[in-house]
Design an enzyme around this catalytic site. Sequence first.
Site, PDB file in Angstrom:
ATOM      1  N   SER A  42       2.006  -0.507  -3.364  1.00 48.75           N
ATOM      2  CA  SER A  42       3.032   0.037  -4.249  1.00 48.75           C
ATOM      3  C   SER A  42       3.270  -0.989  -5.339  1.00 48.75           C
ATOM      4  CB  SER A  42       4.325   0.293  -3.451  1.00 48.75           C
ATOM      5  OG  SER A  42       5.383   0.633  -4.311  1.00 48.75           O
ATOM      6  N   HIS A 155       3.271   2.755   2.385  1.00 47.73           N
ATOM      7  CA  HIS A 155       2.829   1.814   3.420  1.00 47.73           C
ATOM      8  C   HIS A 155       2.410   2.496   4.719  1.00 47.73           C
ATOM      9  CE1 HIS A 155       5.123  -1.802   1.485  1.00 47.73           C
ATOM     10  NE2 HIS A 155       4.104  -1.382   0.770  1.00 47.73           N
ATOM     11  N   GLU A 164      10.434   1.155   3.066  1.00 43.41           N
ATOM     12  CA  GLU A 164      10.677   0.105   4.055  1.00 43.41           C
ATOM     13  C   GLU A 164      12.100   0.194   4.606  1.00 43.41           C
ATOM     14  OE1 GLU A 164       9.842  -3.787   2.532  1.00 43.41           O
ATOM     15  OE2 GLU A 164       7.969  -3.157   1.582  1.00 43.41           O
ATOM     16  N   GLU A 205       2.599  -3.251   7.031  1.00 44.74           N
ATOM     17  CA  GLU A 205       3.393  -4.474   7.162  1.00 44.74           C
ATOM     18  C   GLU A 205       3.905  -4.699   8.583  1.00 44.74           C
ATOM     19  OE1 GLU A 205       6.287  -4.486   4.046  1.00 44.74           O
ATOM     20  OE2 GLU A 205       4.753  -4.501   2.481  1.00 44.74           O
ATOM     21  N   ASP A 240      13.904  -0.595   1.184  1.00 48.94           N
ATOM     22  CA  ASP A 240      13.098  -0.602  -0.036  1.00 48.94           C
ATOM     23  C   ASP A 240      12.742   0.846  -0.329  1.00 48.94           C
ATOM     24  OD1 ASP A 240      11.350  -0.812  -2.129  1.00 48.94           O
ATOM     25  OD2 ASP A 240       9.819  -1.954  -1.045  1.00 48.94           O
ATOM     26  N   GLU A 283      16.444  -2.112  -2.345  1.00 49.12           N
ATOM     27  CA  GLU A 283      15.430  -2.565  -3.295  1.00 49.12           C
ATOM     28  C   GLU A 283      14.827  -1.365  -4.015  1.00 49.12           C
ATOM     29  OE1 GLU A 283      10.913  -4.312  -2.859  1.00 49.12           O
ATOM     30  OE2 GLU A 283      12.434  -4.977  -1.413  1.00 49.12           O
ATOM     31  N   ASP A 310      12.455  -5.089  -7.911  1.00 52.12           N
ATOM     32  CA  ASP A 310      11.066  -5.486  -7.648  1.00 52.12           C
ATOM     33  C   ASP A 310      10.201  -4.980  -8.790  1.00 52.12           C
ATOM     34  OD1 ASP A 310       8.547  -6.053  -6.704  1.00 52.12           O
ATOM     35  OD2 ASP A 310       8.550  -4.528  -5.150  1.00 52.12           O
ATOM     36  N   LYS A 335       7.356 -12.058  -6.190  1.00 54.89           N
ATOM     37  CA  LYS A 335       5.986 -11.938  -5.698  1.00 54.89           C
ATOM     38  C   LYS A 335       5.082 -12.701  -6.663  1.00 54.89           C
ATOM     39  CE  LYS A 335       6.659  -7.271  -3.764  1.00 54.89           C
ATOM     40  NZ  LYS A 335       6.378  -5.832  -3.999  1.00 54.89           N
ATOM     41  N   HIS A 363       6.115 -11.083   0.470  1.00 59.42           N
ATOM     42  CA  HIS A 363       4.689 -10.849   0.694  1.00 59.42           C
ATOM     43  C   HIS A 363       4.257  -9.605  -0.077  1.00 59.42           C
ATOM     44  CE1 HIS A 363       5.654  -7.867   4.214  1.00 59.42           C
ATOM     45  NE2 HIS A 363       6.409  -7.676   3.150  1.00 59.42           N
ATOM     46  N   LYS A 386      10.884 -11.723   2.653  1.00 59.30           N
ATOM     47  CA  LYS A 386      10.289 -10.522   3.245  1.00 59.30           C
ATOM     48  C   LYS A 386       8.867 -10.857   3.664  1.00 59.30           C
ATOM     49  CE  LYS A 386      10.404  -6.565   1.272  1.00 59.30           C
ATOM     50  NZ  LYS A 386      10.320  -5.482   0.261  1.00 59.30           N
TER      51      LYS A 386
END
Length: 412
Positions: A42, A155, A164, A205, A240, A283, A310, A335, A363, A386
């Site tokens: 993503s 994910h 998430e 993840e 998220d 997020e 993000d 990131k 991550h 994270k």
Amino acid sequence: MIMIKCLKGFEFLDSRGTPTVGAEIELSDGTKALALSPSGASTGEYEAYELRDNDQKRFGGKGVLKAVDNINTEIATALYNLKDPTQDTVDKTMIELDSTDNKSRLGANAILAVSMAFAAAVSKSKKIPIYRSLLSNDSYTLPVPMMNILNGGAHSKNNVDIQEFMIVPVGAKSFIQAMEFGTAVYRNLGEMLTKKGLHVGVGDEGGFAPDLQSDEEGIELIVKAIENAGLLDKVKIALDVAASEWYLKGKYFLPKRKQNLDSDSLITKLEKLVNNYPIISIEDGLSENDWDGWQSLTGLMGNRIMLVGDDLFVTNVERLQQGINRKCANSILIKPNQIGTVSETLKVISSAKRNGYKVVISHRSGETEDSFIADLAVASSADFIKSGAPCRTDRTVKYNRLLKIAYELCNE
């Protein structure tokens, strides 16, 4: 005087079995260090460019031999000429050599691998940990882990739209205890899903990825797992949303639920979740291009919870400044591969802290055994990190590195 004696690029594999870039640096004193770039599923529209070969005969076009070759030729030649290189001069040299706004010529994946490898090599040469080499502080603090224990969105292949569902052990007295709390909740959630006959396979993840009736059911399962672990007052929830994945022509379409929403409706949906559950952070609640929506969301909930940008900020100091000026979000996800160098990453963190934004080191969904971000989190005194669920070596290697640092700091 230290020099870069040798630089080699490699094509390795990330946690999804997709090629990624590795770089190994040897300094003139014989010190060697290897670093690997991660990759996201993503990704934000404004991220630095990840160079792929697009050769359909290899890895479905995902090969990175072009990026590797750029390390072995242009980048190596330029860095060999540096006298007594520093992190800033190494990174600046690569940025100028690339000469594009988004590192698309040489590839941000190539540039970042070299940048991290140099940071790691310097720390080895100094015989000190990376976090001490990156930034010298009087005292170091460890971040609070944000563990993605239930996966949806891009994910996983389930029917959950929110990407998430994380637990945040804010009531822990130490990082070591925070990991204890997090693993207890994760274990309880797995047991609950098994008893319900739900799928307990994990997503990218490490979080469980069952089919559920709704996003709310996912939150309720986590609340119950926290309760079963006896940690209701010590562990909270973070989401998220990854709303940029839903955004098209000014509207939001939730693909797995086939639901259409405008900005106001999505904000109302998020506010309802915050009112009903122990959520302390959201997020990417809105798209990276929905600045007006972000202003409304921040005005409504910015004094109650963390609103983390993000895709909105993509670890870019200019994007962050836009958010500061427009009063959008109150926290930033960091990131390194979104911007492409260690020095630029540190500058964004510094700017965020100066302006009162919480910092979350993160991550990517396509990870490696590289634990660099753990040291980055400690060096920068980040508020949170994270690194996924306490599952899969590509995730736990970051947590284990932080545990090692915690033990070191406890014994000072």
